[in-house]
Structures are given as structure tokens and as C-alpha cells.
Scaffold this active site. Structure first.
Site, PDB file in Angstrom:
ATOM      1  N   LYS A 180      34.409  52.291   4.499  1.00  0.00           N
ATOM      2  CA  LYS A 180      35.073  51.804   5.791  1.00  0.00           C
ATOM      3  C   LYS A 180      34.191  51.701   7.016  1.00  0.00           C
ATOM      4  O   LYS A 180      34.915  51.838   8.289  1.00  0.00           O
ATOM      5  CB  LYS A 180      36.454  52.593   5.859  1.00  0.00           C
ATOM      6  CG  LYS A 180      37.431  52.458   4.673  1.00  0.00           C
ATOM      7  CD  LYS A 180      38.599  53.306   5.017  1.00  0.00           C
ATOM      8  CE  LYS A 180      39.406  53.520   3.914  1.00  0.00           C
ATOM      9  NZ  LYS A 180      40.690  54.688   3.977  1.00  0.00           N
ATOM     10  N   HIS A 206      11.702  63.951  -2.207  1.00  0.00           N
ATOM     11  CA  HIS A 206      12.528  64.406  -3.436  1.00  0.00           C
ATOM     12  C   HIS A 206      11.974  65.821  -3.666  1.00  0.00           C
ATOM     13  O   HIS A 206      11.537  65.957  -4.812  1.00  0.00           O
ATOM     14  CB  HIS A 206      12.732  63.579  -4.374  1.00  0.00           C
ATOM     15  CG  HIS A 206      13.877  63.687  -5.227  1.00  0.00           C
ATOM     16  ND1 HIS A 206      14.734  64.683  -5.263  1.00  0.00           N
ATOM     17  CD2 HIS A 206      14.196  62.974  -6.616  1.00  0.00           C
ATOM     18  CE1 HIS A 206      15.525  64.405  -6.244  1.00  0.00           C
ATOM     19  NE2 HIS A 206      15.295  63.319  -7.098  1.00  0.00           N
ATOM     20  N   ARG A 222      21.772  62.917  -0.976  1.00  0.00           N
ATOM     21  CA  ARG A 222      21.019  61.766  -1.453  1.00  0.00           C
ATOM     22  C   ARG A 222      21.420  60.575  -0.333  1.00  0.00           C
ATOM     23  O   ARG A 222      22.536  60.197  -0.037  1.00  0.00           O
ATOM     24  CB  ARG A 222      21.127  61.362  -2.774  1.00  0.00           C
ATOM     25  CG  ARG A 222      20.519  60.271  -3.071  1.00  0.00           C
ATOM     26  CD  ARG A 222      20.416  59.879  -4.576  1.00  0.00           C
ATOM     27  NE  ARG A 222      19.172  60.732  -5.127  1.00  0.00           N
ATOM     28  CZ  ARG A 222      18.716  60.598  -6.341  1.00  0.00           C
ATOM     29  NH1 ARG A 222      19.142  59.597  -7.122  1.00  0.00           N
ATOM     30  NH2 ARG A 222      17.773  61.398  -6.729  1.00  0.00           N
ATOM     31  N   ARG A 276      21.019  61.965 -12.794  1.00  0.00           N
ATOM     32  CA  ARG A 276      20.281  63.530 -13.171  1.00  0.00           C
ATOM     33  C   ARG A 276      20.614  64.495 -12.031  1.00  0.00           C
ATOM     34  O   ARG A 276      20.973  65.669 -12.156  1.00  0.00           O
ATOM     35  CB  ARG A 276      18.983  63.405 -13.408  1.00  0.00           C
ATOM     36  CG  ARG A 276      18.358  63.127 -15.019  1.00  0.00           C
ATOM     37  CD  ARG A 276      17.151  62.203 -15.052  1.00  0.00           C
ATOM     38  NE  ARG A 276      17.461  60.855 -14.763  1.00  0.00           N
ATOM     39  CZ  ARG A 276      17.569  60.096 -15.615  1.00  0.00           C
ATOM     40  NH1 ARG A 276      17.579  60.261 -17.129  1.00  0.00           N
ATOM     41  NH2 ARG A 276      17.998  58.845 -15.537  1.00  0.00           N
ATOM     42  N   THR A 277      20.018  63.826 -10.828  1.00  0.00           N
ATOM     43  CA  THR A 277      19.968  64.602  -9.629  1.00  0.00           C
ATOM     44  C   THR A 277      21.555  65.209  -9.447  1.00  0.00           C
ATOM     45  O   THR A 277      21.620  66.214  -9.209  1.00  0.00           O
ATOM     46  CB  THR A 277      19.289  64.030  -8.455  1.00  0.00           C
ATOM     47  OG1 THR A 277      18.208  63.566  -9.086  1.00  0.00           O
ATOM     48  CG2 THR A 277      19.330  65.082  -7.497  1.00  0.00           C
TER      49      THR A 277
END
Ligand code: NCD
Length: 331
Positions: A83, A135, A105, A55-56
Site C-alpha cells: 500500500k 550478504h 532482506r 533458504r535464507t
């Protein structure tokens, strides 16, 4: 408004109401055949996702595209992060690409703050969820959804509205951001969870705590169910799923104890059968899908206000739908 959005606590009541009002204007664009404004043309928004998201991520992408920004989607899987590249080197790369905003995020609480204060990048940083910390755009879209249903047409906050947040508070960045923002907007918040899923220091949060869901439901204008976040659990926090659902899950019988006007909310993704039954999730009182739609308007408002707009200059307010400068008639 501040240059970055890291925590719901960054927002004064005026900031929060401005974002909600701007989102309300921008939501009208979603009803037009061409859902696009030229406002952020030539600006670059980078979605920097170190953690899974449905969703976000698509919501920020849709929001930036509807404002005509160029969008770069970066996911840690399949990038040089696997890496061993550090956040610093990734940030310097984004800066070299001319990122005006970085939406991040990250699995570590504090990563967006580090990015915003490091000097590695010059653009705005928007926290799209950091670890178990915050959030803020989720809290904004939740408040937007609540305001539409519980205080329609007021244009203000959520004064006196009683919101109950239920479930895995300990691992939830959604809960913390909601408590902070709802308090700023004048709502009264009660958290309900098993004692094992209540964070240490909760007594300093501006809310009440209860362990008895059935006692709180009849006094709630909105009930937000949270996902049990198994991926963040390293111990047994409750005996069995059945036991959790019996004491803290929302089923049809419990929903019937809520006032008729009260909303059932869920940020998604849902564990159907655990914190919420399918019957409740699919009922007309559940706003989970509406919350997703509102998320695009909220993220448009946040990007607009951080990157392009000045307070009081709401982007969609001026042009009427027929005369609006859209991507098409702007060419
Ligand atoms: C939440 C998150 O990622 O913090 N979901 C979301 O952003 N819509 C909640 C969750 O994962 O349970």
C-alpha cells in the site's frame, strides 16, 4: 563485535573466527533429539523480507527458534508495503512490537545500513542480502563449510586456501561478501566471469580477476559457482545461455580438472544446466545442501552473539548433550 551485521567488512578476523567457532559448538545441537536451547527466550527476532527467499528466510527462522526466541515473519508481499508504506513506518511498527533484532532482506543496496543508522529501531540489524551489495551471513556459512573441509580442526582461518568464485559477480552480493570475509580469513580469492559481468572498481577488491576458468580450476581448493541473476539484468550480458555454459559453466569434464580435495560450492538457488550441470550439482563434491544446513548454525551463532552472548561464553560448550538445558527439561 559491533551491534549490527551489515557488511562482511564489519568483522575483524577475531570476530569472524569467534562466529565460526560458536557455530561449530551450536552445530552439535542439530544432532540432538531436541534441537533447542533456551538462550534467547523472551527475545523477539523479526524477519523483514522485501525480496523473495527460500533458504535464507527459513534458515534465520530455524536459527531463532532453536535459540527459543519469538519469531515474527514479515514479507513485503501481502503487507502494507504494497500500500506504499515506507521503510521508516514499517521500522517504527517493528520497534513498537519490541523487536530485539531485525533481519532484513531488501532489493535496495544500503537499506540495512539505513535501518541500522536511522535511530528508528533500537535492536540489532542483520543484513540478509541487500540488492547487489552484501550478504554477510552467506559468506560466513560458506567460510564455515570451507573451514570444515579444507582446514579441519584448526580452529583458525583459511590461510593460504585458494578459492575461485565464478559467474555473475556483477549482480552478486554473495561474491562481494565472500571476497571481503575470505580475505579477512587469509584465503586467496580469484574471480572468474565474462568481462561484462565483472563490476566496475573490482581492482580495489582484495582479489584477482581471471577470464579463463580452465586455467584457474587446477589451482583451486574451492570453486564457488554463482547463479546468473536474470531478474537483475536489464541488458544482454552474454550471447546465449549455451555460450555462457560452455565458457563459464561447471560440468563433469571441468570438475575433473580440479584437485581431488577441492570443493564445489553454490549458494542456491541453482540454474541447473547453466552455471552448473546436474551431474556436478548432484555429485558428492558439491556442498550446496551442506551449506544450507551450516547456515542454520551460523545464523544461530550470529543471533546469539549479537543478542545474548559475550565473547568466550560459547552457549553449547558448557552443557554436555545429556545435561543440556533444553526446552523440555527446562519447563
Ligand atoms: C543468494 C542471494 O539471495 O543473494 N542466495 C542465497 O541467499 N542463498 C544468491 C542468489 O540469489 O543467486
Amino acid at each position: 563485535m559491533k551491534r549490527h551485521l551489515i557488511s562482511a567488512a564489519d568483522l575483524s578476523r577475531d570476530d569472524a573466527v569467534l562466529i565460526l567457532d560458536t557455530a561449530e559448538e551450536l552445530a552439535r545441537i542439530a544432532d540432538r533429539p531436541i534441537k533447542k536451547l533456551p538462550t534467547l527466550r523472551g527475545r523477539t527476532v523479526v524477519n523483514l523480507f522485501y525480496e523473495d527467499s527460500t533458504r535464507t528466510r527459513i534458515s534465520f527462522e530455524a536459527a531463532a527458534k532453536r535459540l527459543s526466541a519469538d519469531v515474527i515473519n514479515f514479507s513485503a508481499k501481502g503487507s502494507s508495503v504494497s500500500k506504499g508504506e515506507s521503510l521508516k513506518d514499517t521500522a517504527l511498527t517493528l520497534e513498537a512490537m519490541g523487536a530485539d533484532a531485525v533481519v532484513i532482506r531488501h532489493h535496495d543496496s544500503g537499506a540495512p545500513h539505513r535501518l541500522a543508522t536511522s535511530g528508528w529501531i533500537n535492536g540489532s540489524v542483520v543484513n540478509a542480502g541487500d540488492g547487489t551489495h552484501e550478504h554477510p551471513t552467506q559468506a560466513l556459512l560458506d567460510a564455515f563449510t570451507m573451514r570444515r573441509h579444507l582446514a579441519p580442526g584448526t580452529g583458525g582461518g583459511l590461510d593460504g586456501r585458494r578459492i575461485t568464485v565464478v559467474g555473475d559477480i556483477l549482480h552478486s552480493r554473495v561474491a562481494r561478501s565472500n571476497v571481503l570475509l575470505l580475505h579477512t580469513l587469509g584465503a586467496e580469492v580469484t574471480l572468474v566471469a565474462p568481462p561484462t559481468l565483472v563490476p566496475v572498481g573490482v581492482e580495489r577488491w582484495p582479489c584477482e580477476v581471471s577470464y579463463d576458468l580452465d586455467a584457474v580450476l587446477p589451482k583451486s581448493d574451492g570453486v564457488m559457482m554463482l547463479r546468473v541473476q536474470r531478474e537483475r539484468m536489464n541488458a544482454a550480458f552474454f550471447p546465449t545461455e549455451r555460450e555462457y555454459a560452455r565458457r563459464y559453466g561447471l560440468d563433469g569434464d571441468r570438475m575433473a580438472r580440479m584437485p581431488e580435495h577441492a570443493l564445489v560450492m553454490h549458494p542456491g538457488p541453482m540454474n541447473r544446466g547453466m552455471e552448473i550441470t546436474a551431474e556436478v550439482a548432484d555429485s558428492p563434491r558439491c556442498t550446496a545442501v551442506e551449506q544450507v544446513a551450516n547456515g542454520v548454525s551460523i545464523r544461530m551463532a550470529v543471533l546469539y552473539l549479537l543478542l545474548g552472548g559475550a565473547p568466550g561464553e560459547a552457549p553449547a560448550a558448557a552443557p554436555a548433550p545429556t545435561t543440556a538445558r533444553t526446552e523440555e527439561n527446562d519447563r
